[in-house]
Design a protein around this motif. Sequence first.
Motif, PDB file in Angstrom:
ATOM      1  N   UNK A 119       0.840  -1.212   0.000  1.00 36.85           N
ATOM      2  CA  UNK A 119       0.000   0.000   0.000  1.00 36.85           C
ATOM      3  C   UNK A 119       0.871   1.257   0.000  1.00 36.85           C
ATOM      4  N   UNK A 120       1.900   1.265   0.866  1.00 37.01           N
ATOM      5  CA  UNK A 120       2.794   2.430   0.934  1.00 37.01           C
ATOM      6  C   UNK A 120       3.490   2.674  -0.405  1.00 37.01           C
ATOM      7  N   UNK A 121       4.030   1.610  -0.965  1.00 33.30           N
ATOM      8  CA  UNK A 121       4.740   1.746  -2.240  1.00 33.30           C
ATOM      9  C   UNK A 121       3.785   2.199  -3.342  1.00 33.30           C
ATOM     10  N   UNK A 122       2.586   1.626  -3.352  1.00 28.36           N
ATOM     11  CA  UNK A 122       1.595   1.988  -4.377  1.00 28.36           C
ATOM     12  C   UNK A 122       1.204   3.460  -4.270  1.00 28.36           C
ATOM     13  N   UNK A 123       1.032   3.937  -3.053  1.00 26.79           N
ATOM     14  CA  UNK A 123       0.671   5.344  -2.841  1.00 26.79           C
ATOM     15  C   UNK A 123       1.783   6.274  -3.323  1.00 26.79           C
ATOM     16  N   UNK A 124       3.037   5.880  -3.117  1.00 27.02           N
ATOM     17  CA  UNK A 124       4.149   6.718  -3.564  1.00 27.02           C
ATOM     18  C   UNK A 124       4.255   6.709  -5.090  1.00 27.02           C
ATOM     19  N   UNK A 125       4.018   5.561  -5.708  1.00 33.17           N
ATOM     20  CA  UNK A 125       3.985   5.511  -7.174  1.00 33.17           C
ATOM     21  C   UNK A 125       2.846   6.380  -7.703  1.00 33.17           C
ATOM     22  N   UNK A 140       6.122  -0.997 -21.708  1.00 34.58           N
ATOM     23  CA  UNK A 140       6.185  -2.135 -20.774  1.00 34.58           C
ATOM     24  C   UNK A 140       6.325  -1.623 -19.335  1.00 34.58           C
ATOM     25  N   UNK A 141       7.198  -0.629 -19.143  1.00 31.95           N
ATOM     26  CA  UNK A 141       7.395  -0.067 -17.798  1.00 31.95           C
ATOM     27  C   UNK A 141       6.133   0.643 -17.308  1.00 31.95           C
ATOM     28  N   UNK A 142       5.415   1.286 -18.222  1.00 33.01           N
ATOM     29  CA  UNK A 142       4.168   1.956 -17.827  1.00 33.01           C
ATOM     30  C   UNK A 142       3.135   0.945 -17.346  1.00 33.01           C
ATOM     31  N   UNK A 143       3.075  -0.219 -18.007  1.00 32.68           N
ATOM     32  CA  UNK A 143       2.129  -1.242 -17.557  1.00 32.68           C
ATOM     33  C   UNK A 143       2.525  -1.768 -16.172  1.00 32.68           C
ATOM     34  N   UNK A 144       3.834  -1.930 -15.977  1.00 32.85           N
ATOM     35  CA  UNK A 144       4.311  -2.362 -14.658  1.00 32.85           C
ATOM     36  C   UNK A 144       4.027  -1.297 -13.604  1.00 32.85           C
ATOM     37  N   UNK A 145       4.247  -0.041 -13.954  1.00 38.63           N
ATOM     38  CA  UNK A 145       3.984   1.093 -13.057  1.00 38.63           C
ATOM     39  C   UNK A 145       2.511   1.091 -12.633  1.00 38.63           C
ATOM     40  N   UNK A 146       1.622   0.926 -13.608  1.00 40.10           N
ATOM     41  CA  UNK A 146       0.180   0.898 -13.315  1.00 40.10           C
ATOM     42  C   UNK A 146      -0.186  -0.284 -12.431  1.00 40.10           C
ATOM     43  N   UNK A 147       0.471  -1.422 -12.655  1.00 45.97           N
ATOM     44  CA  UNK A 147       0.171  -2.601 -11.831  1.00 45.97           C
ATOM     45  C   UNK A 147       0.569  -2.377 -10.372  1.00 45.97           C
ATOM     46  N   UNK A 151      -1.920  -2.247  -7.109  1.00 47.80           N
ATOM     47  CA  UNK A 151      -1.579  -3.290  -6.144  1.00 47.80           C
ATOM     48  C   UNK A 151      -1.722  -4.685  -6.754  1.00 47.80           C
ATOM     49  N   UNK A 152      -1.444  -4.786  -8.039  1.00 49.65           N
ATOM     50  CA  UNK A 152      -1.567  -6.054  -8.760  1.00 49.65           C
ATOM     51  C   UNK A 152      -0.216  -6.597  -9.215  1.00 49.65           C
ATOM     52  N   UNK A 153       0.864  -5.923  -8.935  1.00 47.62           N
ATOM     53  CA  UNK A 153       2.181  -6.330  -9.420  1.00 47.62           C
ATOM     54  C   UNK A 153       2.673  -7.583  -8.693  1.00 47.62           C
ATOM     55  N   UNK A 154       3.573  -8.301  -9.328  1.00 49.07           N
ATOM     56  CA  UNK A 154       4.205  -9.459  -8.696  1.00 49.07           C
ATOM     57  C   UNK A 154       5.079  -8.999  -7.530  1.00 49.07           C
ATOM     58  N   UNK A 155       5.316  -9.909  -6.609  1.00 46.59           N
ATOM     59  CA  UNK A 155       6.073  -9.555  -5.403  1.00 46.59           C
ATOM     60  C   UNK A 155       7.452  -8.997  -5.737  1.00 46.59           C
ATOM     61  N   UNK A 156       8.138  -9.587  -6.739  1.00 45.43           N
ATOM     62  CA  UNK A 156       9.492  -9.144  -7.052  1.00 45.43           C
ATOM     63  C   UNK A 156       9.503  -7.701  -7.568  1.00 45.43           C
ATOM     64  N   UNK A 157       8.379  -7.249  -8.139  1.00 46.42           N
ATOM     65  CA  UNK A 157       8.289  -5.873  -8.635  1.00 46.42           C
ATOM     66  C   UNK A 157       8.323  -4.892  -7.461  1.00 46.42           C
TER      67      UNK A 157
END
Length: 505
Positions: A119-125, A140-147, A151-157
């Motif tokens: 949640x914290x990381x998502x709010x900062x993004x 590709x990076x924009x799709x990852x950024x949006x994920x 709060x839908x990104x993979x854990x490693x992201x």
Amino acid sequence: MVKQMKKLPVGISDFKELRDENKYFVDKSIFIKEIIEDEAKVILLPRPRRFGKTLNLTMLRCFFEISENKEKIKKLFSGLDIEKECVFDEHFAKYPVIYLTFKDINETSFKEAFLSVKDLISEEFERHAYLLDSDALTDIKKREFESVIKREAADFVYRKSLKSLSGYLHTHHRKKPVILIDEYDTPIHSAFFHGYYDECISFFKGFLGGGLKDNPDMFKGIITGILRIAKESIFSGLNNLGVYNLLKSEYSRSFGFTEDEVCNLLKYYNIEDMMEDVKQWYDGYKFGRNTIYNPWSILNFISSIDKMFLPYWANTSSNEILRDLIKQSPSAVKQEFADLLNDVPVTKRIDDNIVLRDLQKDDIAVYSFLLFSGYLRVSDKVSKGRKTYYKLLFPNFEVKEIIENSILHWINDSYESSKLRQMLNALIRCDIGTFEEFLNDFIISTLSYFDTEKRNPEKVYQAFMLGMLVNLEGTYEVYSNKESGLGRFDISVVPIDKSKTAFIM
């Protein structure tokens, strides 16, 4: 005309809010200059809780961050010491900023903690969502950024997100960002207490280590916390890391209140005649060469209507680790607590590389934890060959009361409170036979053989008895190891009502 006094910023840890509302502000703005001129690229500043870490980091954020309201933000620094420095115009509002505070992440499981971190990381993004319209990111990076935002990104992201975001900001602004991480170790303390320590360490090793180690996209990284948790390798391999704990002279006036600052506060609120009592209750800390007062307790004391001297700092944390520490610490530590409660220093080596697992078996870890957490102070240094030892004491009345209450909790948690009350009632009724029966049962059910097997077990019993007798506060005064008459007693229990019986043990 009556002077309109500024209100105190009790409970306010945001610099902008404090200045916007014109609260009383103890000027620590030279801290900004110290950060800029520090040769270290990554700066770790461990300090006790409630000593101004969050306020200082939000001040750095206001100062460094690029803003559309530059002139409005500039007014927040009007009249402050930093405004007179050359670095002000050179660095003010010139950098993108990543700001994350972990101070409220104290979950009971790793799953819940990781959700809170996401949640914290998502709010900062999301705060930097303008990057989605920038050429700094590929599709590709924009799709990852949006994920990440969703709060839908993979854990490693999320694990590599600090490094990723700093790179995006650098590319977009053509200016390296300032990374501010507040209270990084709060989740780690909670993880240790609730049993998911290894998982938590693993995540932060990747997140902080990856984001700060040799990061070419970072101007400065400033991290605050209570401890330096280093042997678990969170910061291993970080080149150009400056660690400035409270034993060092750097930044020694930036956290907490100096004596001059406290004198000015008391004078401003017309209570300068209370300075000596304030000193006994809330002074005693030593940061570098400076005498420091607990700022949280000072502000709460001054703002209280009745000007009551209370352990305000105790209410800012559950003190769960402290209570466990007293209960499970090595027997030698229990013995030495009796000395500390009697203002007799203990001499120890100190290691700022804290391994939380060692707290139950290593007295160096115990005393290092207590010192850096604010429960002890250094009264003197002693050199023995190539090694340095520190004489340690409780800093003030406030901390002594917190320690006594923690000992009391240990006792109450180990024995039924109804039986404890019956035992104390038997004592004050002078029914010594019943008191002895309860006391025998009490000690057998509470103290371990290992607490009392070594030299001088009497100190363990004394700390134990003092903690038990604290229950009589309000009607009796309890004293320990004081000279009286022709000798010295271990403990005396003196009634406030002089018609009642006193006891000497």
